[in-house]
Design an enzyme around this catalytic site. Sequence first.
Site, short mmCIF file in Angstrom:
data_model
loop_
_atom_site.label_atom_id
_atom_site.label_comp_id
_atom_site.label_asym_id
_atom_site.label_seq_id
_atom_site.Cartn_x
_atom_site.Cartn_y
_atom_site.Cartn_z
N GLU A 1 0.65 -1.17 0.08
CA GLU A 1 0.02 0.01 0.23
C GLU A 1 0.70 1.16 -0.22
O GLU A 1 1.02 2.09 1.06
CB GLU A 1 -0.84 -0.02 1.14
CG GLU A 1 -1.84 -0.98 1.41
CD GLU A 1 -3.12 -1.09 2.27
OE1 GLU A 1 -2.99 -0.07 3.14
OE2 GLU A 1 -3.92 -1.88 2.52
N GLU B 1 -5.09 -8.88 1.29
CA GLU B 1 -5.51 -8.29 2.46
C GLU B 1 -7.13 -7.94 2.38
O GLU B 1 -7.76 -7.53 1.40
CB GLU B 1 -5.29 -6.97 3.16
CG GLU B 1 -3.97 -7.34 3.68
CD GLU B 1 -3.27 -5.98 4.45
OE1 GLU B 1 -4.29 -4.96 4.64
OE2 GLU B 1 -2.31 -5.82 4.29
#
Length: 483
Positions: free
Chosen positions: A171, A387
């Site tokens: 991320e 995720e």
Amino acid sequence: QTSPATPQTVRFPDGFLWGAATASYQIEGAVDEDGRTPSIWDVYSRLPGAILNGDTGDVACDHYHRMPEDVALMKRLNLGSYRFSTAWPRVRPDGAAVNQKGIDFYSALVDELLEAGIVPWVTLYHWDLPQALEDKGGWLNRDTAHRFVEYATTVYDALGDRVQYWTTLNEPYCSSLLGYTAGRKAPGRQEGVAGLIAAHHLLLAHGMAVDELRGLGATPENGKQVGITLNLTTAEAFDPAEEADVDAARRVDGFFNRLFLEPLFNGRYADDLATDTEGMTYQDRPWQDWIRDGDLDLISRPLDALGVNYYSPQGASGRPHEDLLGAGVPHATRPAASPFPGGEEIVFPRRGLPTTAMDWEVRPEALTRLLERVRDEYAVPPIYITENGAAYDDVVTPDGAIHDSDRRRYIDLHLRAINDAINDGVDVRGYFVWSLLDNFEWAFGYHNRFGIIHVDYDTQVRTPKDSGLWYAGVAATNQLPGV
Ligand code: GBH
């Protein structure tokens, strides 16, 4: 006859990877042991008011000392794979010389996993930059990208013989725009368009590391996969009939998704990003001044896997707060500092959707649309959901069980949404629930719990929640049971 209210059993493709994920700073603790030096999170978490209840990762889940027990729990939950991150400040303290003891820990973890029949999945950077590198400018300093390549090389040299799956960054949106523009994540800087310079240097670090690892033999021919993980979302206009909302959604899509997808898969930055940030400067220069010839070639090197982290859709508005309140919206969160350079007016009004304990909206079908969109618009490699999961206020019953039916339902619905995308032809090859354990949830400290295993932070006792026991069945059978 099965009504839509009673979902049917759905099967996943053979070989689908069932896993759970964690990150070093969120679970390890042992922050000053065996040569580890501070990361930006050790420093940031000590700033007054930065973290709920003043929590830090000093002890966390004490995973550094309980690693074999945790791997045994993974085995008990039938996990096929475990996604963890290596801590840069353990492996190369201060971003400098190699620390053998740091390497030894991850090497032992990999051995323990292989022994248990669990496929290790390494993420090299899940936000814990050595503070010594931040002191030299952090991700605003191009040199940090070169230091990252050294660090990546060290980890690959140590684990490359046994680890098949490699992710460079987790991320980069969070480490750039939240870290350097909004100041909501470490290092907590609020420096406007600088977040885009950080994003560029993170992408450059990724690209250079991919190049370097390929040279060391990390190729599909050798059975290795190299990729990156992005937090992607659907950006939806709060009111599609309002021009300001449509424009807000375009910008939100730009910052969450296209800021990374365009350079990675098309070798360019989007034109609207340049228009929207025109006239904005850092140290009197536009952010593009930090891009050098050849950077985008490196950044767009072919990848073997795209990791997608998905939690919630984003419903955006560009209208003034007062207008929204006038339009009957009870509540619209507006962060103290915006993560969006040039889009500071953007807000996320509530839309009446169910929410988790993070206040994030639950809309599983958005994940189906997101996966189809990425497949349609970009030439992406096979996708892994690296995720997905939810925080809820868990209650431990007197018998010591955790009946987290809301979390089980969240995971079930999102797996069905992924299955829909697979049936539509999207190549999704695995799923990692966030998270294996309750852990240090960044600005929310230990208050918000994402684990499929409960952690009692007083005793460090681990207890699989109902969701974890259910997930064990899913992983073992490669299918979701009908309800
Ligand atoms: C992941 O980040 C992290 O990789 C992981 O370490 C973390 O524990 C986990 O999620 C749970 O938080 O912030 O209200 O504007 C997810 C980060 C979450 C960033 C949703 C964007 C948008 C909602 N993303 N967020 S808001």
